[in-house]
Design a protein around this motif. Sequence first.
Motif, PDB file in Angstrom:
ATOM      1  N   VAL A  77       0.810  -1.223   0.000  1.00 16.03           N
ATOM      2  CA  VAL A  77       0.000   0.000   0.000  1.00 16.03           C
ATOM      3  C   VAL A  77       0.842   1.271   0.000  1.00 16.03           C
ATOM      4  O   VAL A  77       0.334   2.354  -0.298  1.00 16.03           O
ATOM      5  N   LYS A  78       2.146   1.160   0.317  1.00 15.19           N
ATOM      6  CA  LYS A  78       2.979   2.360   0.307  1.00 15.19           C
ATOM      7  C   LYS A  78       4.445   1.975   0.165  1.00 15.19           C
ATOM      8  O   LYS A  78       4.897   0.977   0.710  1.00 15.19           O
ATOM      9  N   ARG A  79       5.173   2.809  -0.574  1.00 14.65           N
ATOM     10  CA  ARG A  79       6.607   2.637  -0.758  1.00 14.65           C
ATOM     11  C   ARG A  79       7.251   4.014  -0.761  1.00 14.65           C
ATOM     12  O   ARG A  79       6.800   4.900  -1.501  1.00 14.65           O
ATOM     13  N   GLN A  80       8.262   4.220   0.087  1.00 14.75           N
ATOM     14  CA  GLN A  80       8.867   5.536   0.185  1.00 14.75           C
ATOM     15  C   GLN A  80      10.309   5.455   0.685  1.00 14.75           C
ATOM     16  O   GLN A  80      10.705   4.481   1.313  1.00 14.75           O
ATOM     17  N   LYS A  81      11.094   6.480   0.379  1.00 16.45           N
ATOM     18  CA  LYS A  81      12.417   6.621   0.967  1.00 16.45           C
ATOM     19  C   LYS A  81      12.276   7.460   2.217  1.00 16.45           C
ATOM     20  O   LYS A  81      11.579   8.479   2.219  1.00 16.45           O
ATOM     21  N   LEU A  82      12.946   7.050   3.294  1.00 16.69           N
ATOM     22  CA  LEU A  82      12.838   7.782   4.557  1.00 16.69           C
ATOM     23  C   LEU A  82      13.984   8.765   4.732  1.00 16.69           C
ATOM     24  O   LEU A  82      13.768   9.952   4.967  1.00 16.69           O
ATOM     25  N   ASP A  83      15.214   8.285   4.636  1.00 15.55           N
ATOM     26  CA  ASP A  83      16.377   9.144   4.856  1.00 15.55           C
ATOM     27  C   ASP A  83      17.602   8.446   4.277  1.00 15.55           C
ATOM     28  O   ASP A  83      17.476   7.452   3.556  1.00 15.55           O
ATOM     29  N   LEU A  87      16.851   3.418   3.462  1.00 20.08           N
ATOM     30  CA  LEU A  87      16.765   3.769   2.048  1.00 20.08           C
ATOM     31  C   LEU A  87      15.385   3.547   1.460  1.00 20.08           C
ATOM     32  O   LEU A  87      15.045   4.155   0.434  1.00 20.08           O
ATOM     33  N   GLU A  88      14.600   2.696   2.069  1.00 16.01           N
ATOM     34  CA  GLU A  88      13.237   2.481   1.581  1.00 16.01           C
ATOM     35  C   GLU A  88      12.383   1.905   2.691  1.00 16.01           C
ATOM     36  O   GLU A  88      12.853   1.112   3.509  1.00 16.01           O
ATOM     37  N   ARG A  89      11.133   2.330   2.705  1.00 10.24           N
ATOM     38  CA  ARG A  89      10.126   1.738   3.597  1.00 10.24           C
ATOM     39  C   ARG A  89       8.990   1.205   2.749  1.00 10.24           C
ATOM     40  O   ARG A  89       8.488   1.878   1.838  1.00 10.24           O
ATOM     41  N   LEU A  90       8.573  -0.006   3.068  1.00 10.13           N
ATOM     42  CA  LEU A  90       7.411  -0.616   2.438  1.00 10.13           C
ATOM     43  C   LEU A  90       6.343  -0.845   3.491  1.00 10.13           C
ATOM     44  O   LEU A  90       6.648  -1.239   4.612  1.00 10.13           O
ATOM     45  N   VAL A  91       5.098  -0.599   3.115  1.00 16.39           N
ATOM     46  CA  VAL A  91       3.973  -0.881   4.000  1.00 16.39           C
ATOM     47  C   VAL A  91       3.029  -1.834   3.277  1.00 16.39           C
ATOM     48  O   VAL A  91       2.525  -1.513   2.192  1.00 16.39           O
ATOM     49  N   PHE A  92       2.811  -2.995   3.862  1.00 17.50           N
ATOM     50  CA  PHE A  92       1.897  -3.994   3.327  1.00 17.50           C
ATOM     51  C   PHE A  92       0.699  -4.132   4.259  1.00 17.50           C
ATOM     52  O   PHE A  92       0.841  -4.045   5.490  1.00 17.50           O
ATOM     53  N   VAL A 102       5.341  -3.390   8.155  1.00 18.77           N
ATOM     54  CA  VAL A 102       6.188  -2.264   7.761  1.00 18.77           C
ATOM     55  C   VAL A 102       7.623  -2.767   7.737  1.00 18.77           C
ATOM     56  O   VAL A 102       8.121  -3.290   8.732  1.00 18.77           O
ATOM     57  N   ALA A 103       8.276  -2.637   6.581  1.00 15.43           N
ATOM     58  CA  ALA A 103       9.647  -3.112   6.426  1.00 15.43           C
ATOM     59  C   ALA A 103      10.553  -1.951   6.054  1.00 15.43           C
ATOM     60  O   ALA A 103      10.256  -1.210   5.108  1.00 15.43           O
ATOM     61  N   ILE A 132      -1.872   5.928   7.834  1.00 21.52           N
ATOM     62  CA  ILE A 132      -2.048   5.365   6.500  1.00 21.52           C
ATOM     63  C   ILE A 132      -3.464   4.820   6.351  1.00 21.52           C
ATOM     64  O   ILE A 132      -4.039   4.282   7.306  1.00 21.52           O
ATOM     65  N   ASN A 133      -4.040   5.009   5.181  1.00 20.95           N
ATOM     66  CA  ASN A 133      -5.393   4.520   4.885  1.00 20.95           C
ATOM     67  C   ASN A 133      -6.419   4.981   5.925  1.00 20.95           C
ATOM     68  O   ASN A 133      -7.352   4.254   6.270  1.00 20.95           O
TER      69      ASN A 133
END
Length: 253
Positions: A77-83, A87-92, A102-103, A132-133
Amino acid sequence: MPQSKPVANSRFTPITTYDSAIRTVHVFVALCDNKYQGIVPVPAAIGNGQDPNSNLYWGCSAGIRTYFKNSKEWTLVKRQKLDNIRLERLVFKHRTKKYYLVADAYDGQYIKQCTIDFLKSCSGQLKDTLHINGVTIGLNGNGKLIAYIGHDGLMDFTLQESYRNTDSLKRDAIILACKSKKFFTPHLAATRSNPLVWTTGLMCPEAYTLHDALTGYIQNEPAESVRSKAAKAYAKYQRCSEKAARNLLVTGY
């Protein structure tokens, strides 16, 4: 052997207000890194800890991002770079249960920080949330299960901080790293976390082991059943006997 870089932990502000009806699995992934970690080198293309897209533990077919995106149980549901560290956050979101996963992919040179953040989350010292959502879910120490994936950096460096539990809550933990029971026990015991699945020997911490362990966990199966699902997945993909996998993947102290 290069030393991973620790950084200040000031980026977290403890937040404890979230929707407790929704449960979270927070996964800390130290990206595989030939240069900055004391690992047996893997092919350069999958061992660049600064490139999540091709990394063994993230972008490869059995990495967290690819494997969970292809899962029938989870929806991205979401993919983003944090800092520059994460380097990346995924939300399933789980398709049938009130669970989010959250990974966070940590630059491989910051494996020490990834390990610290994992242990501080297990102890309740770090707590965060994510909106989220239309809901606010718990992260870090607000999660129900905290997982670490990657090289066992405690083979290479020591941690001086205390990870003593701060709130009397007992979180569940999964640590998929080589000999994690031996090296993590002193720190994890202080957090009062419950080790659902961790390891007695060398292993490959790819995503299928975590995925199938979570299949049982989210169905409220007992720890032994969660461990059994993890072992069966590991045996299948690593082409070893289930007995060997069960000897490797254990539950409890």
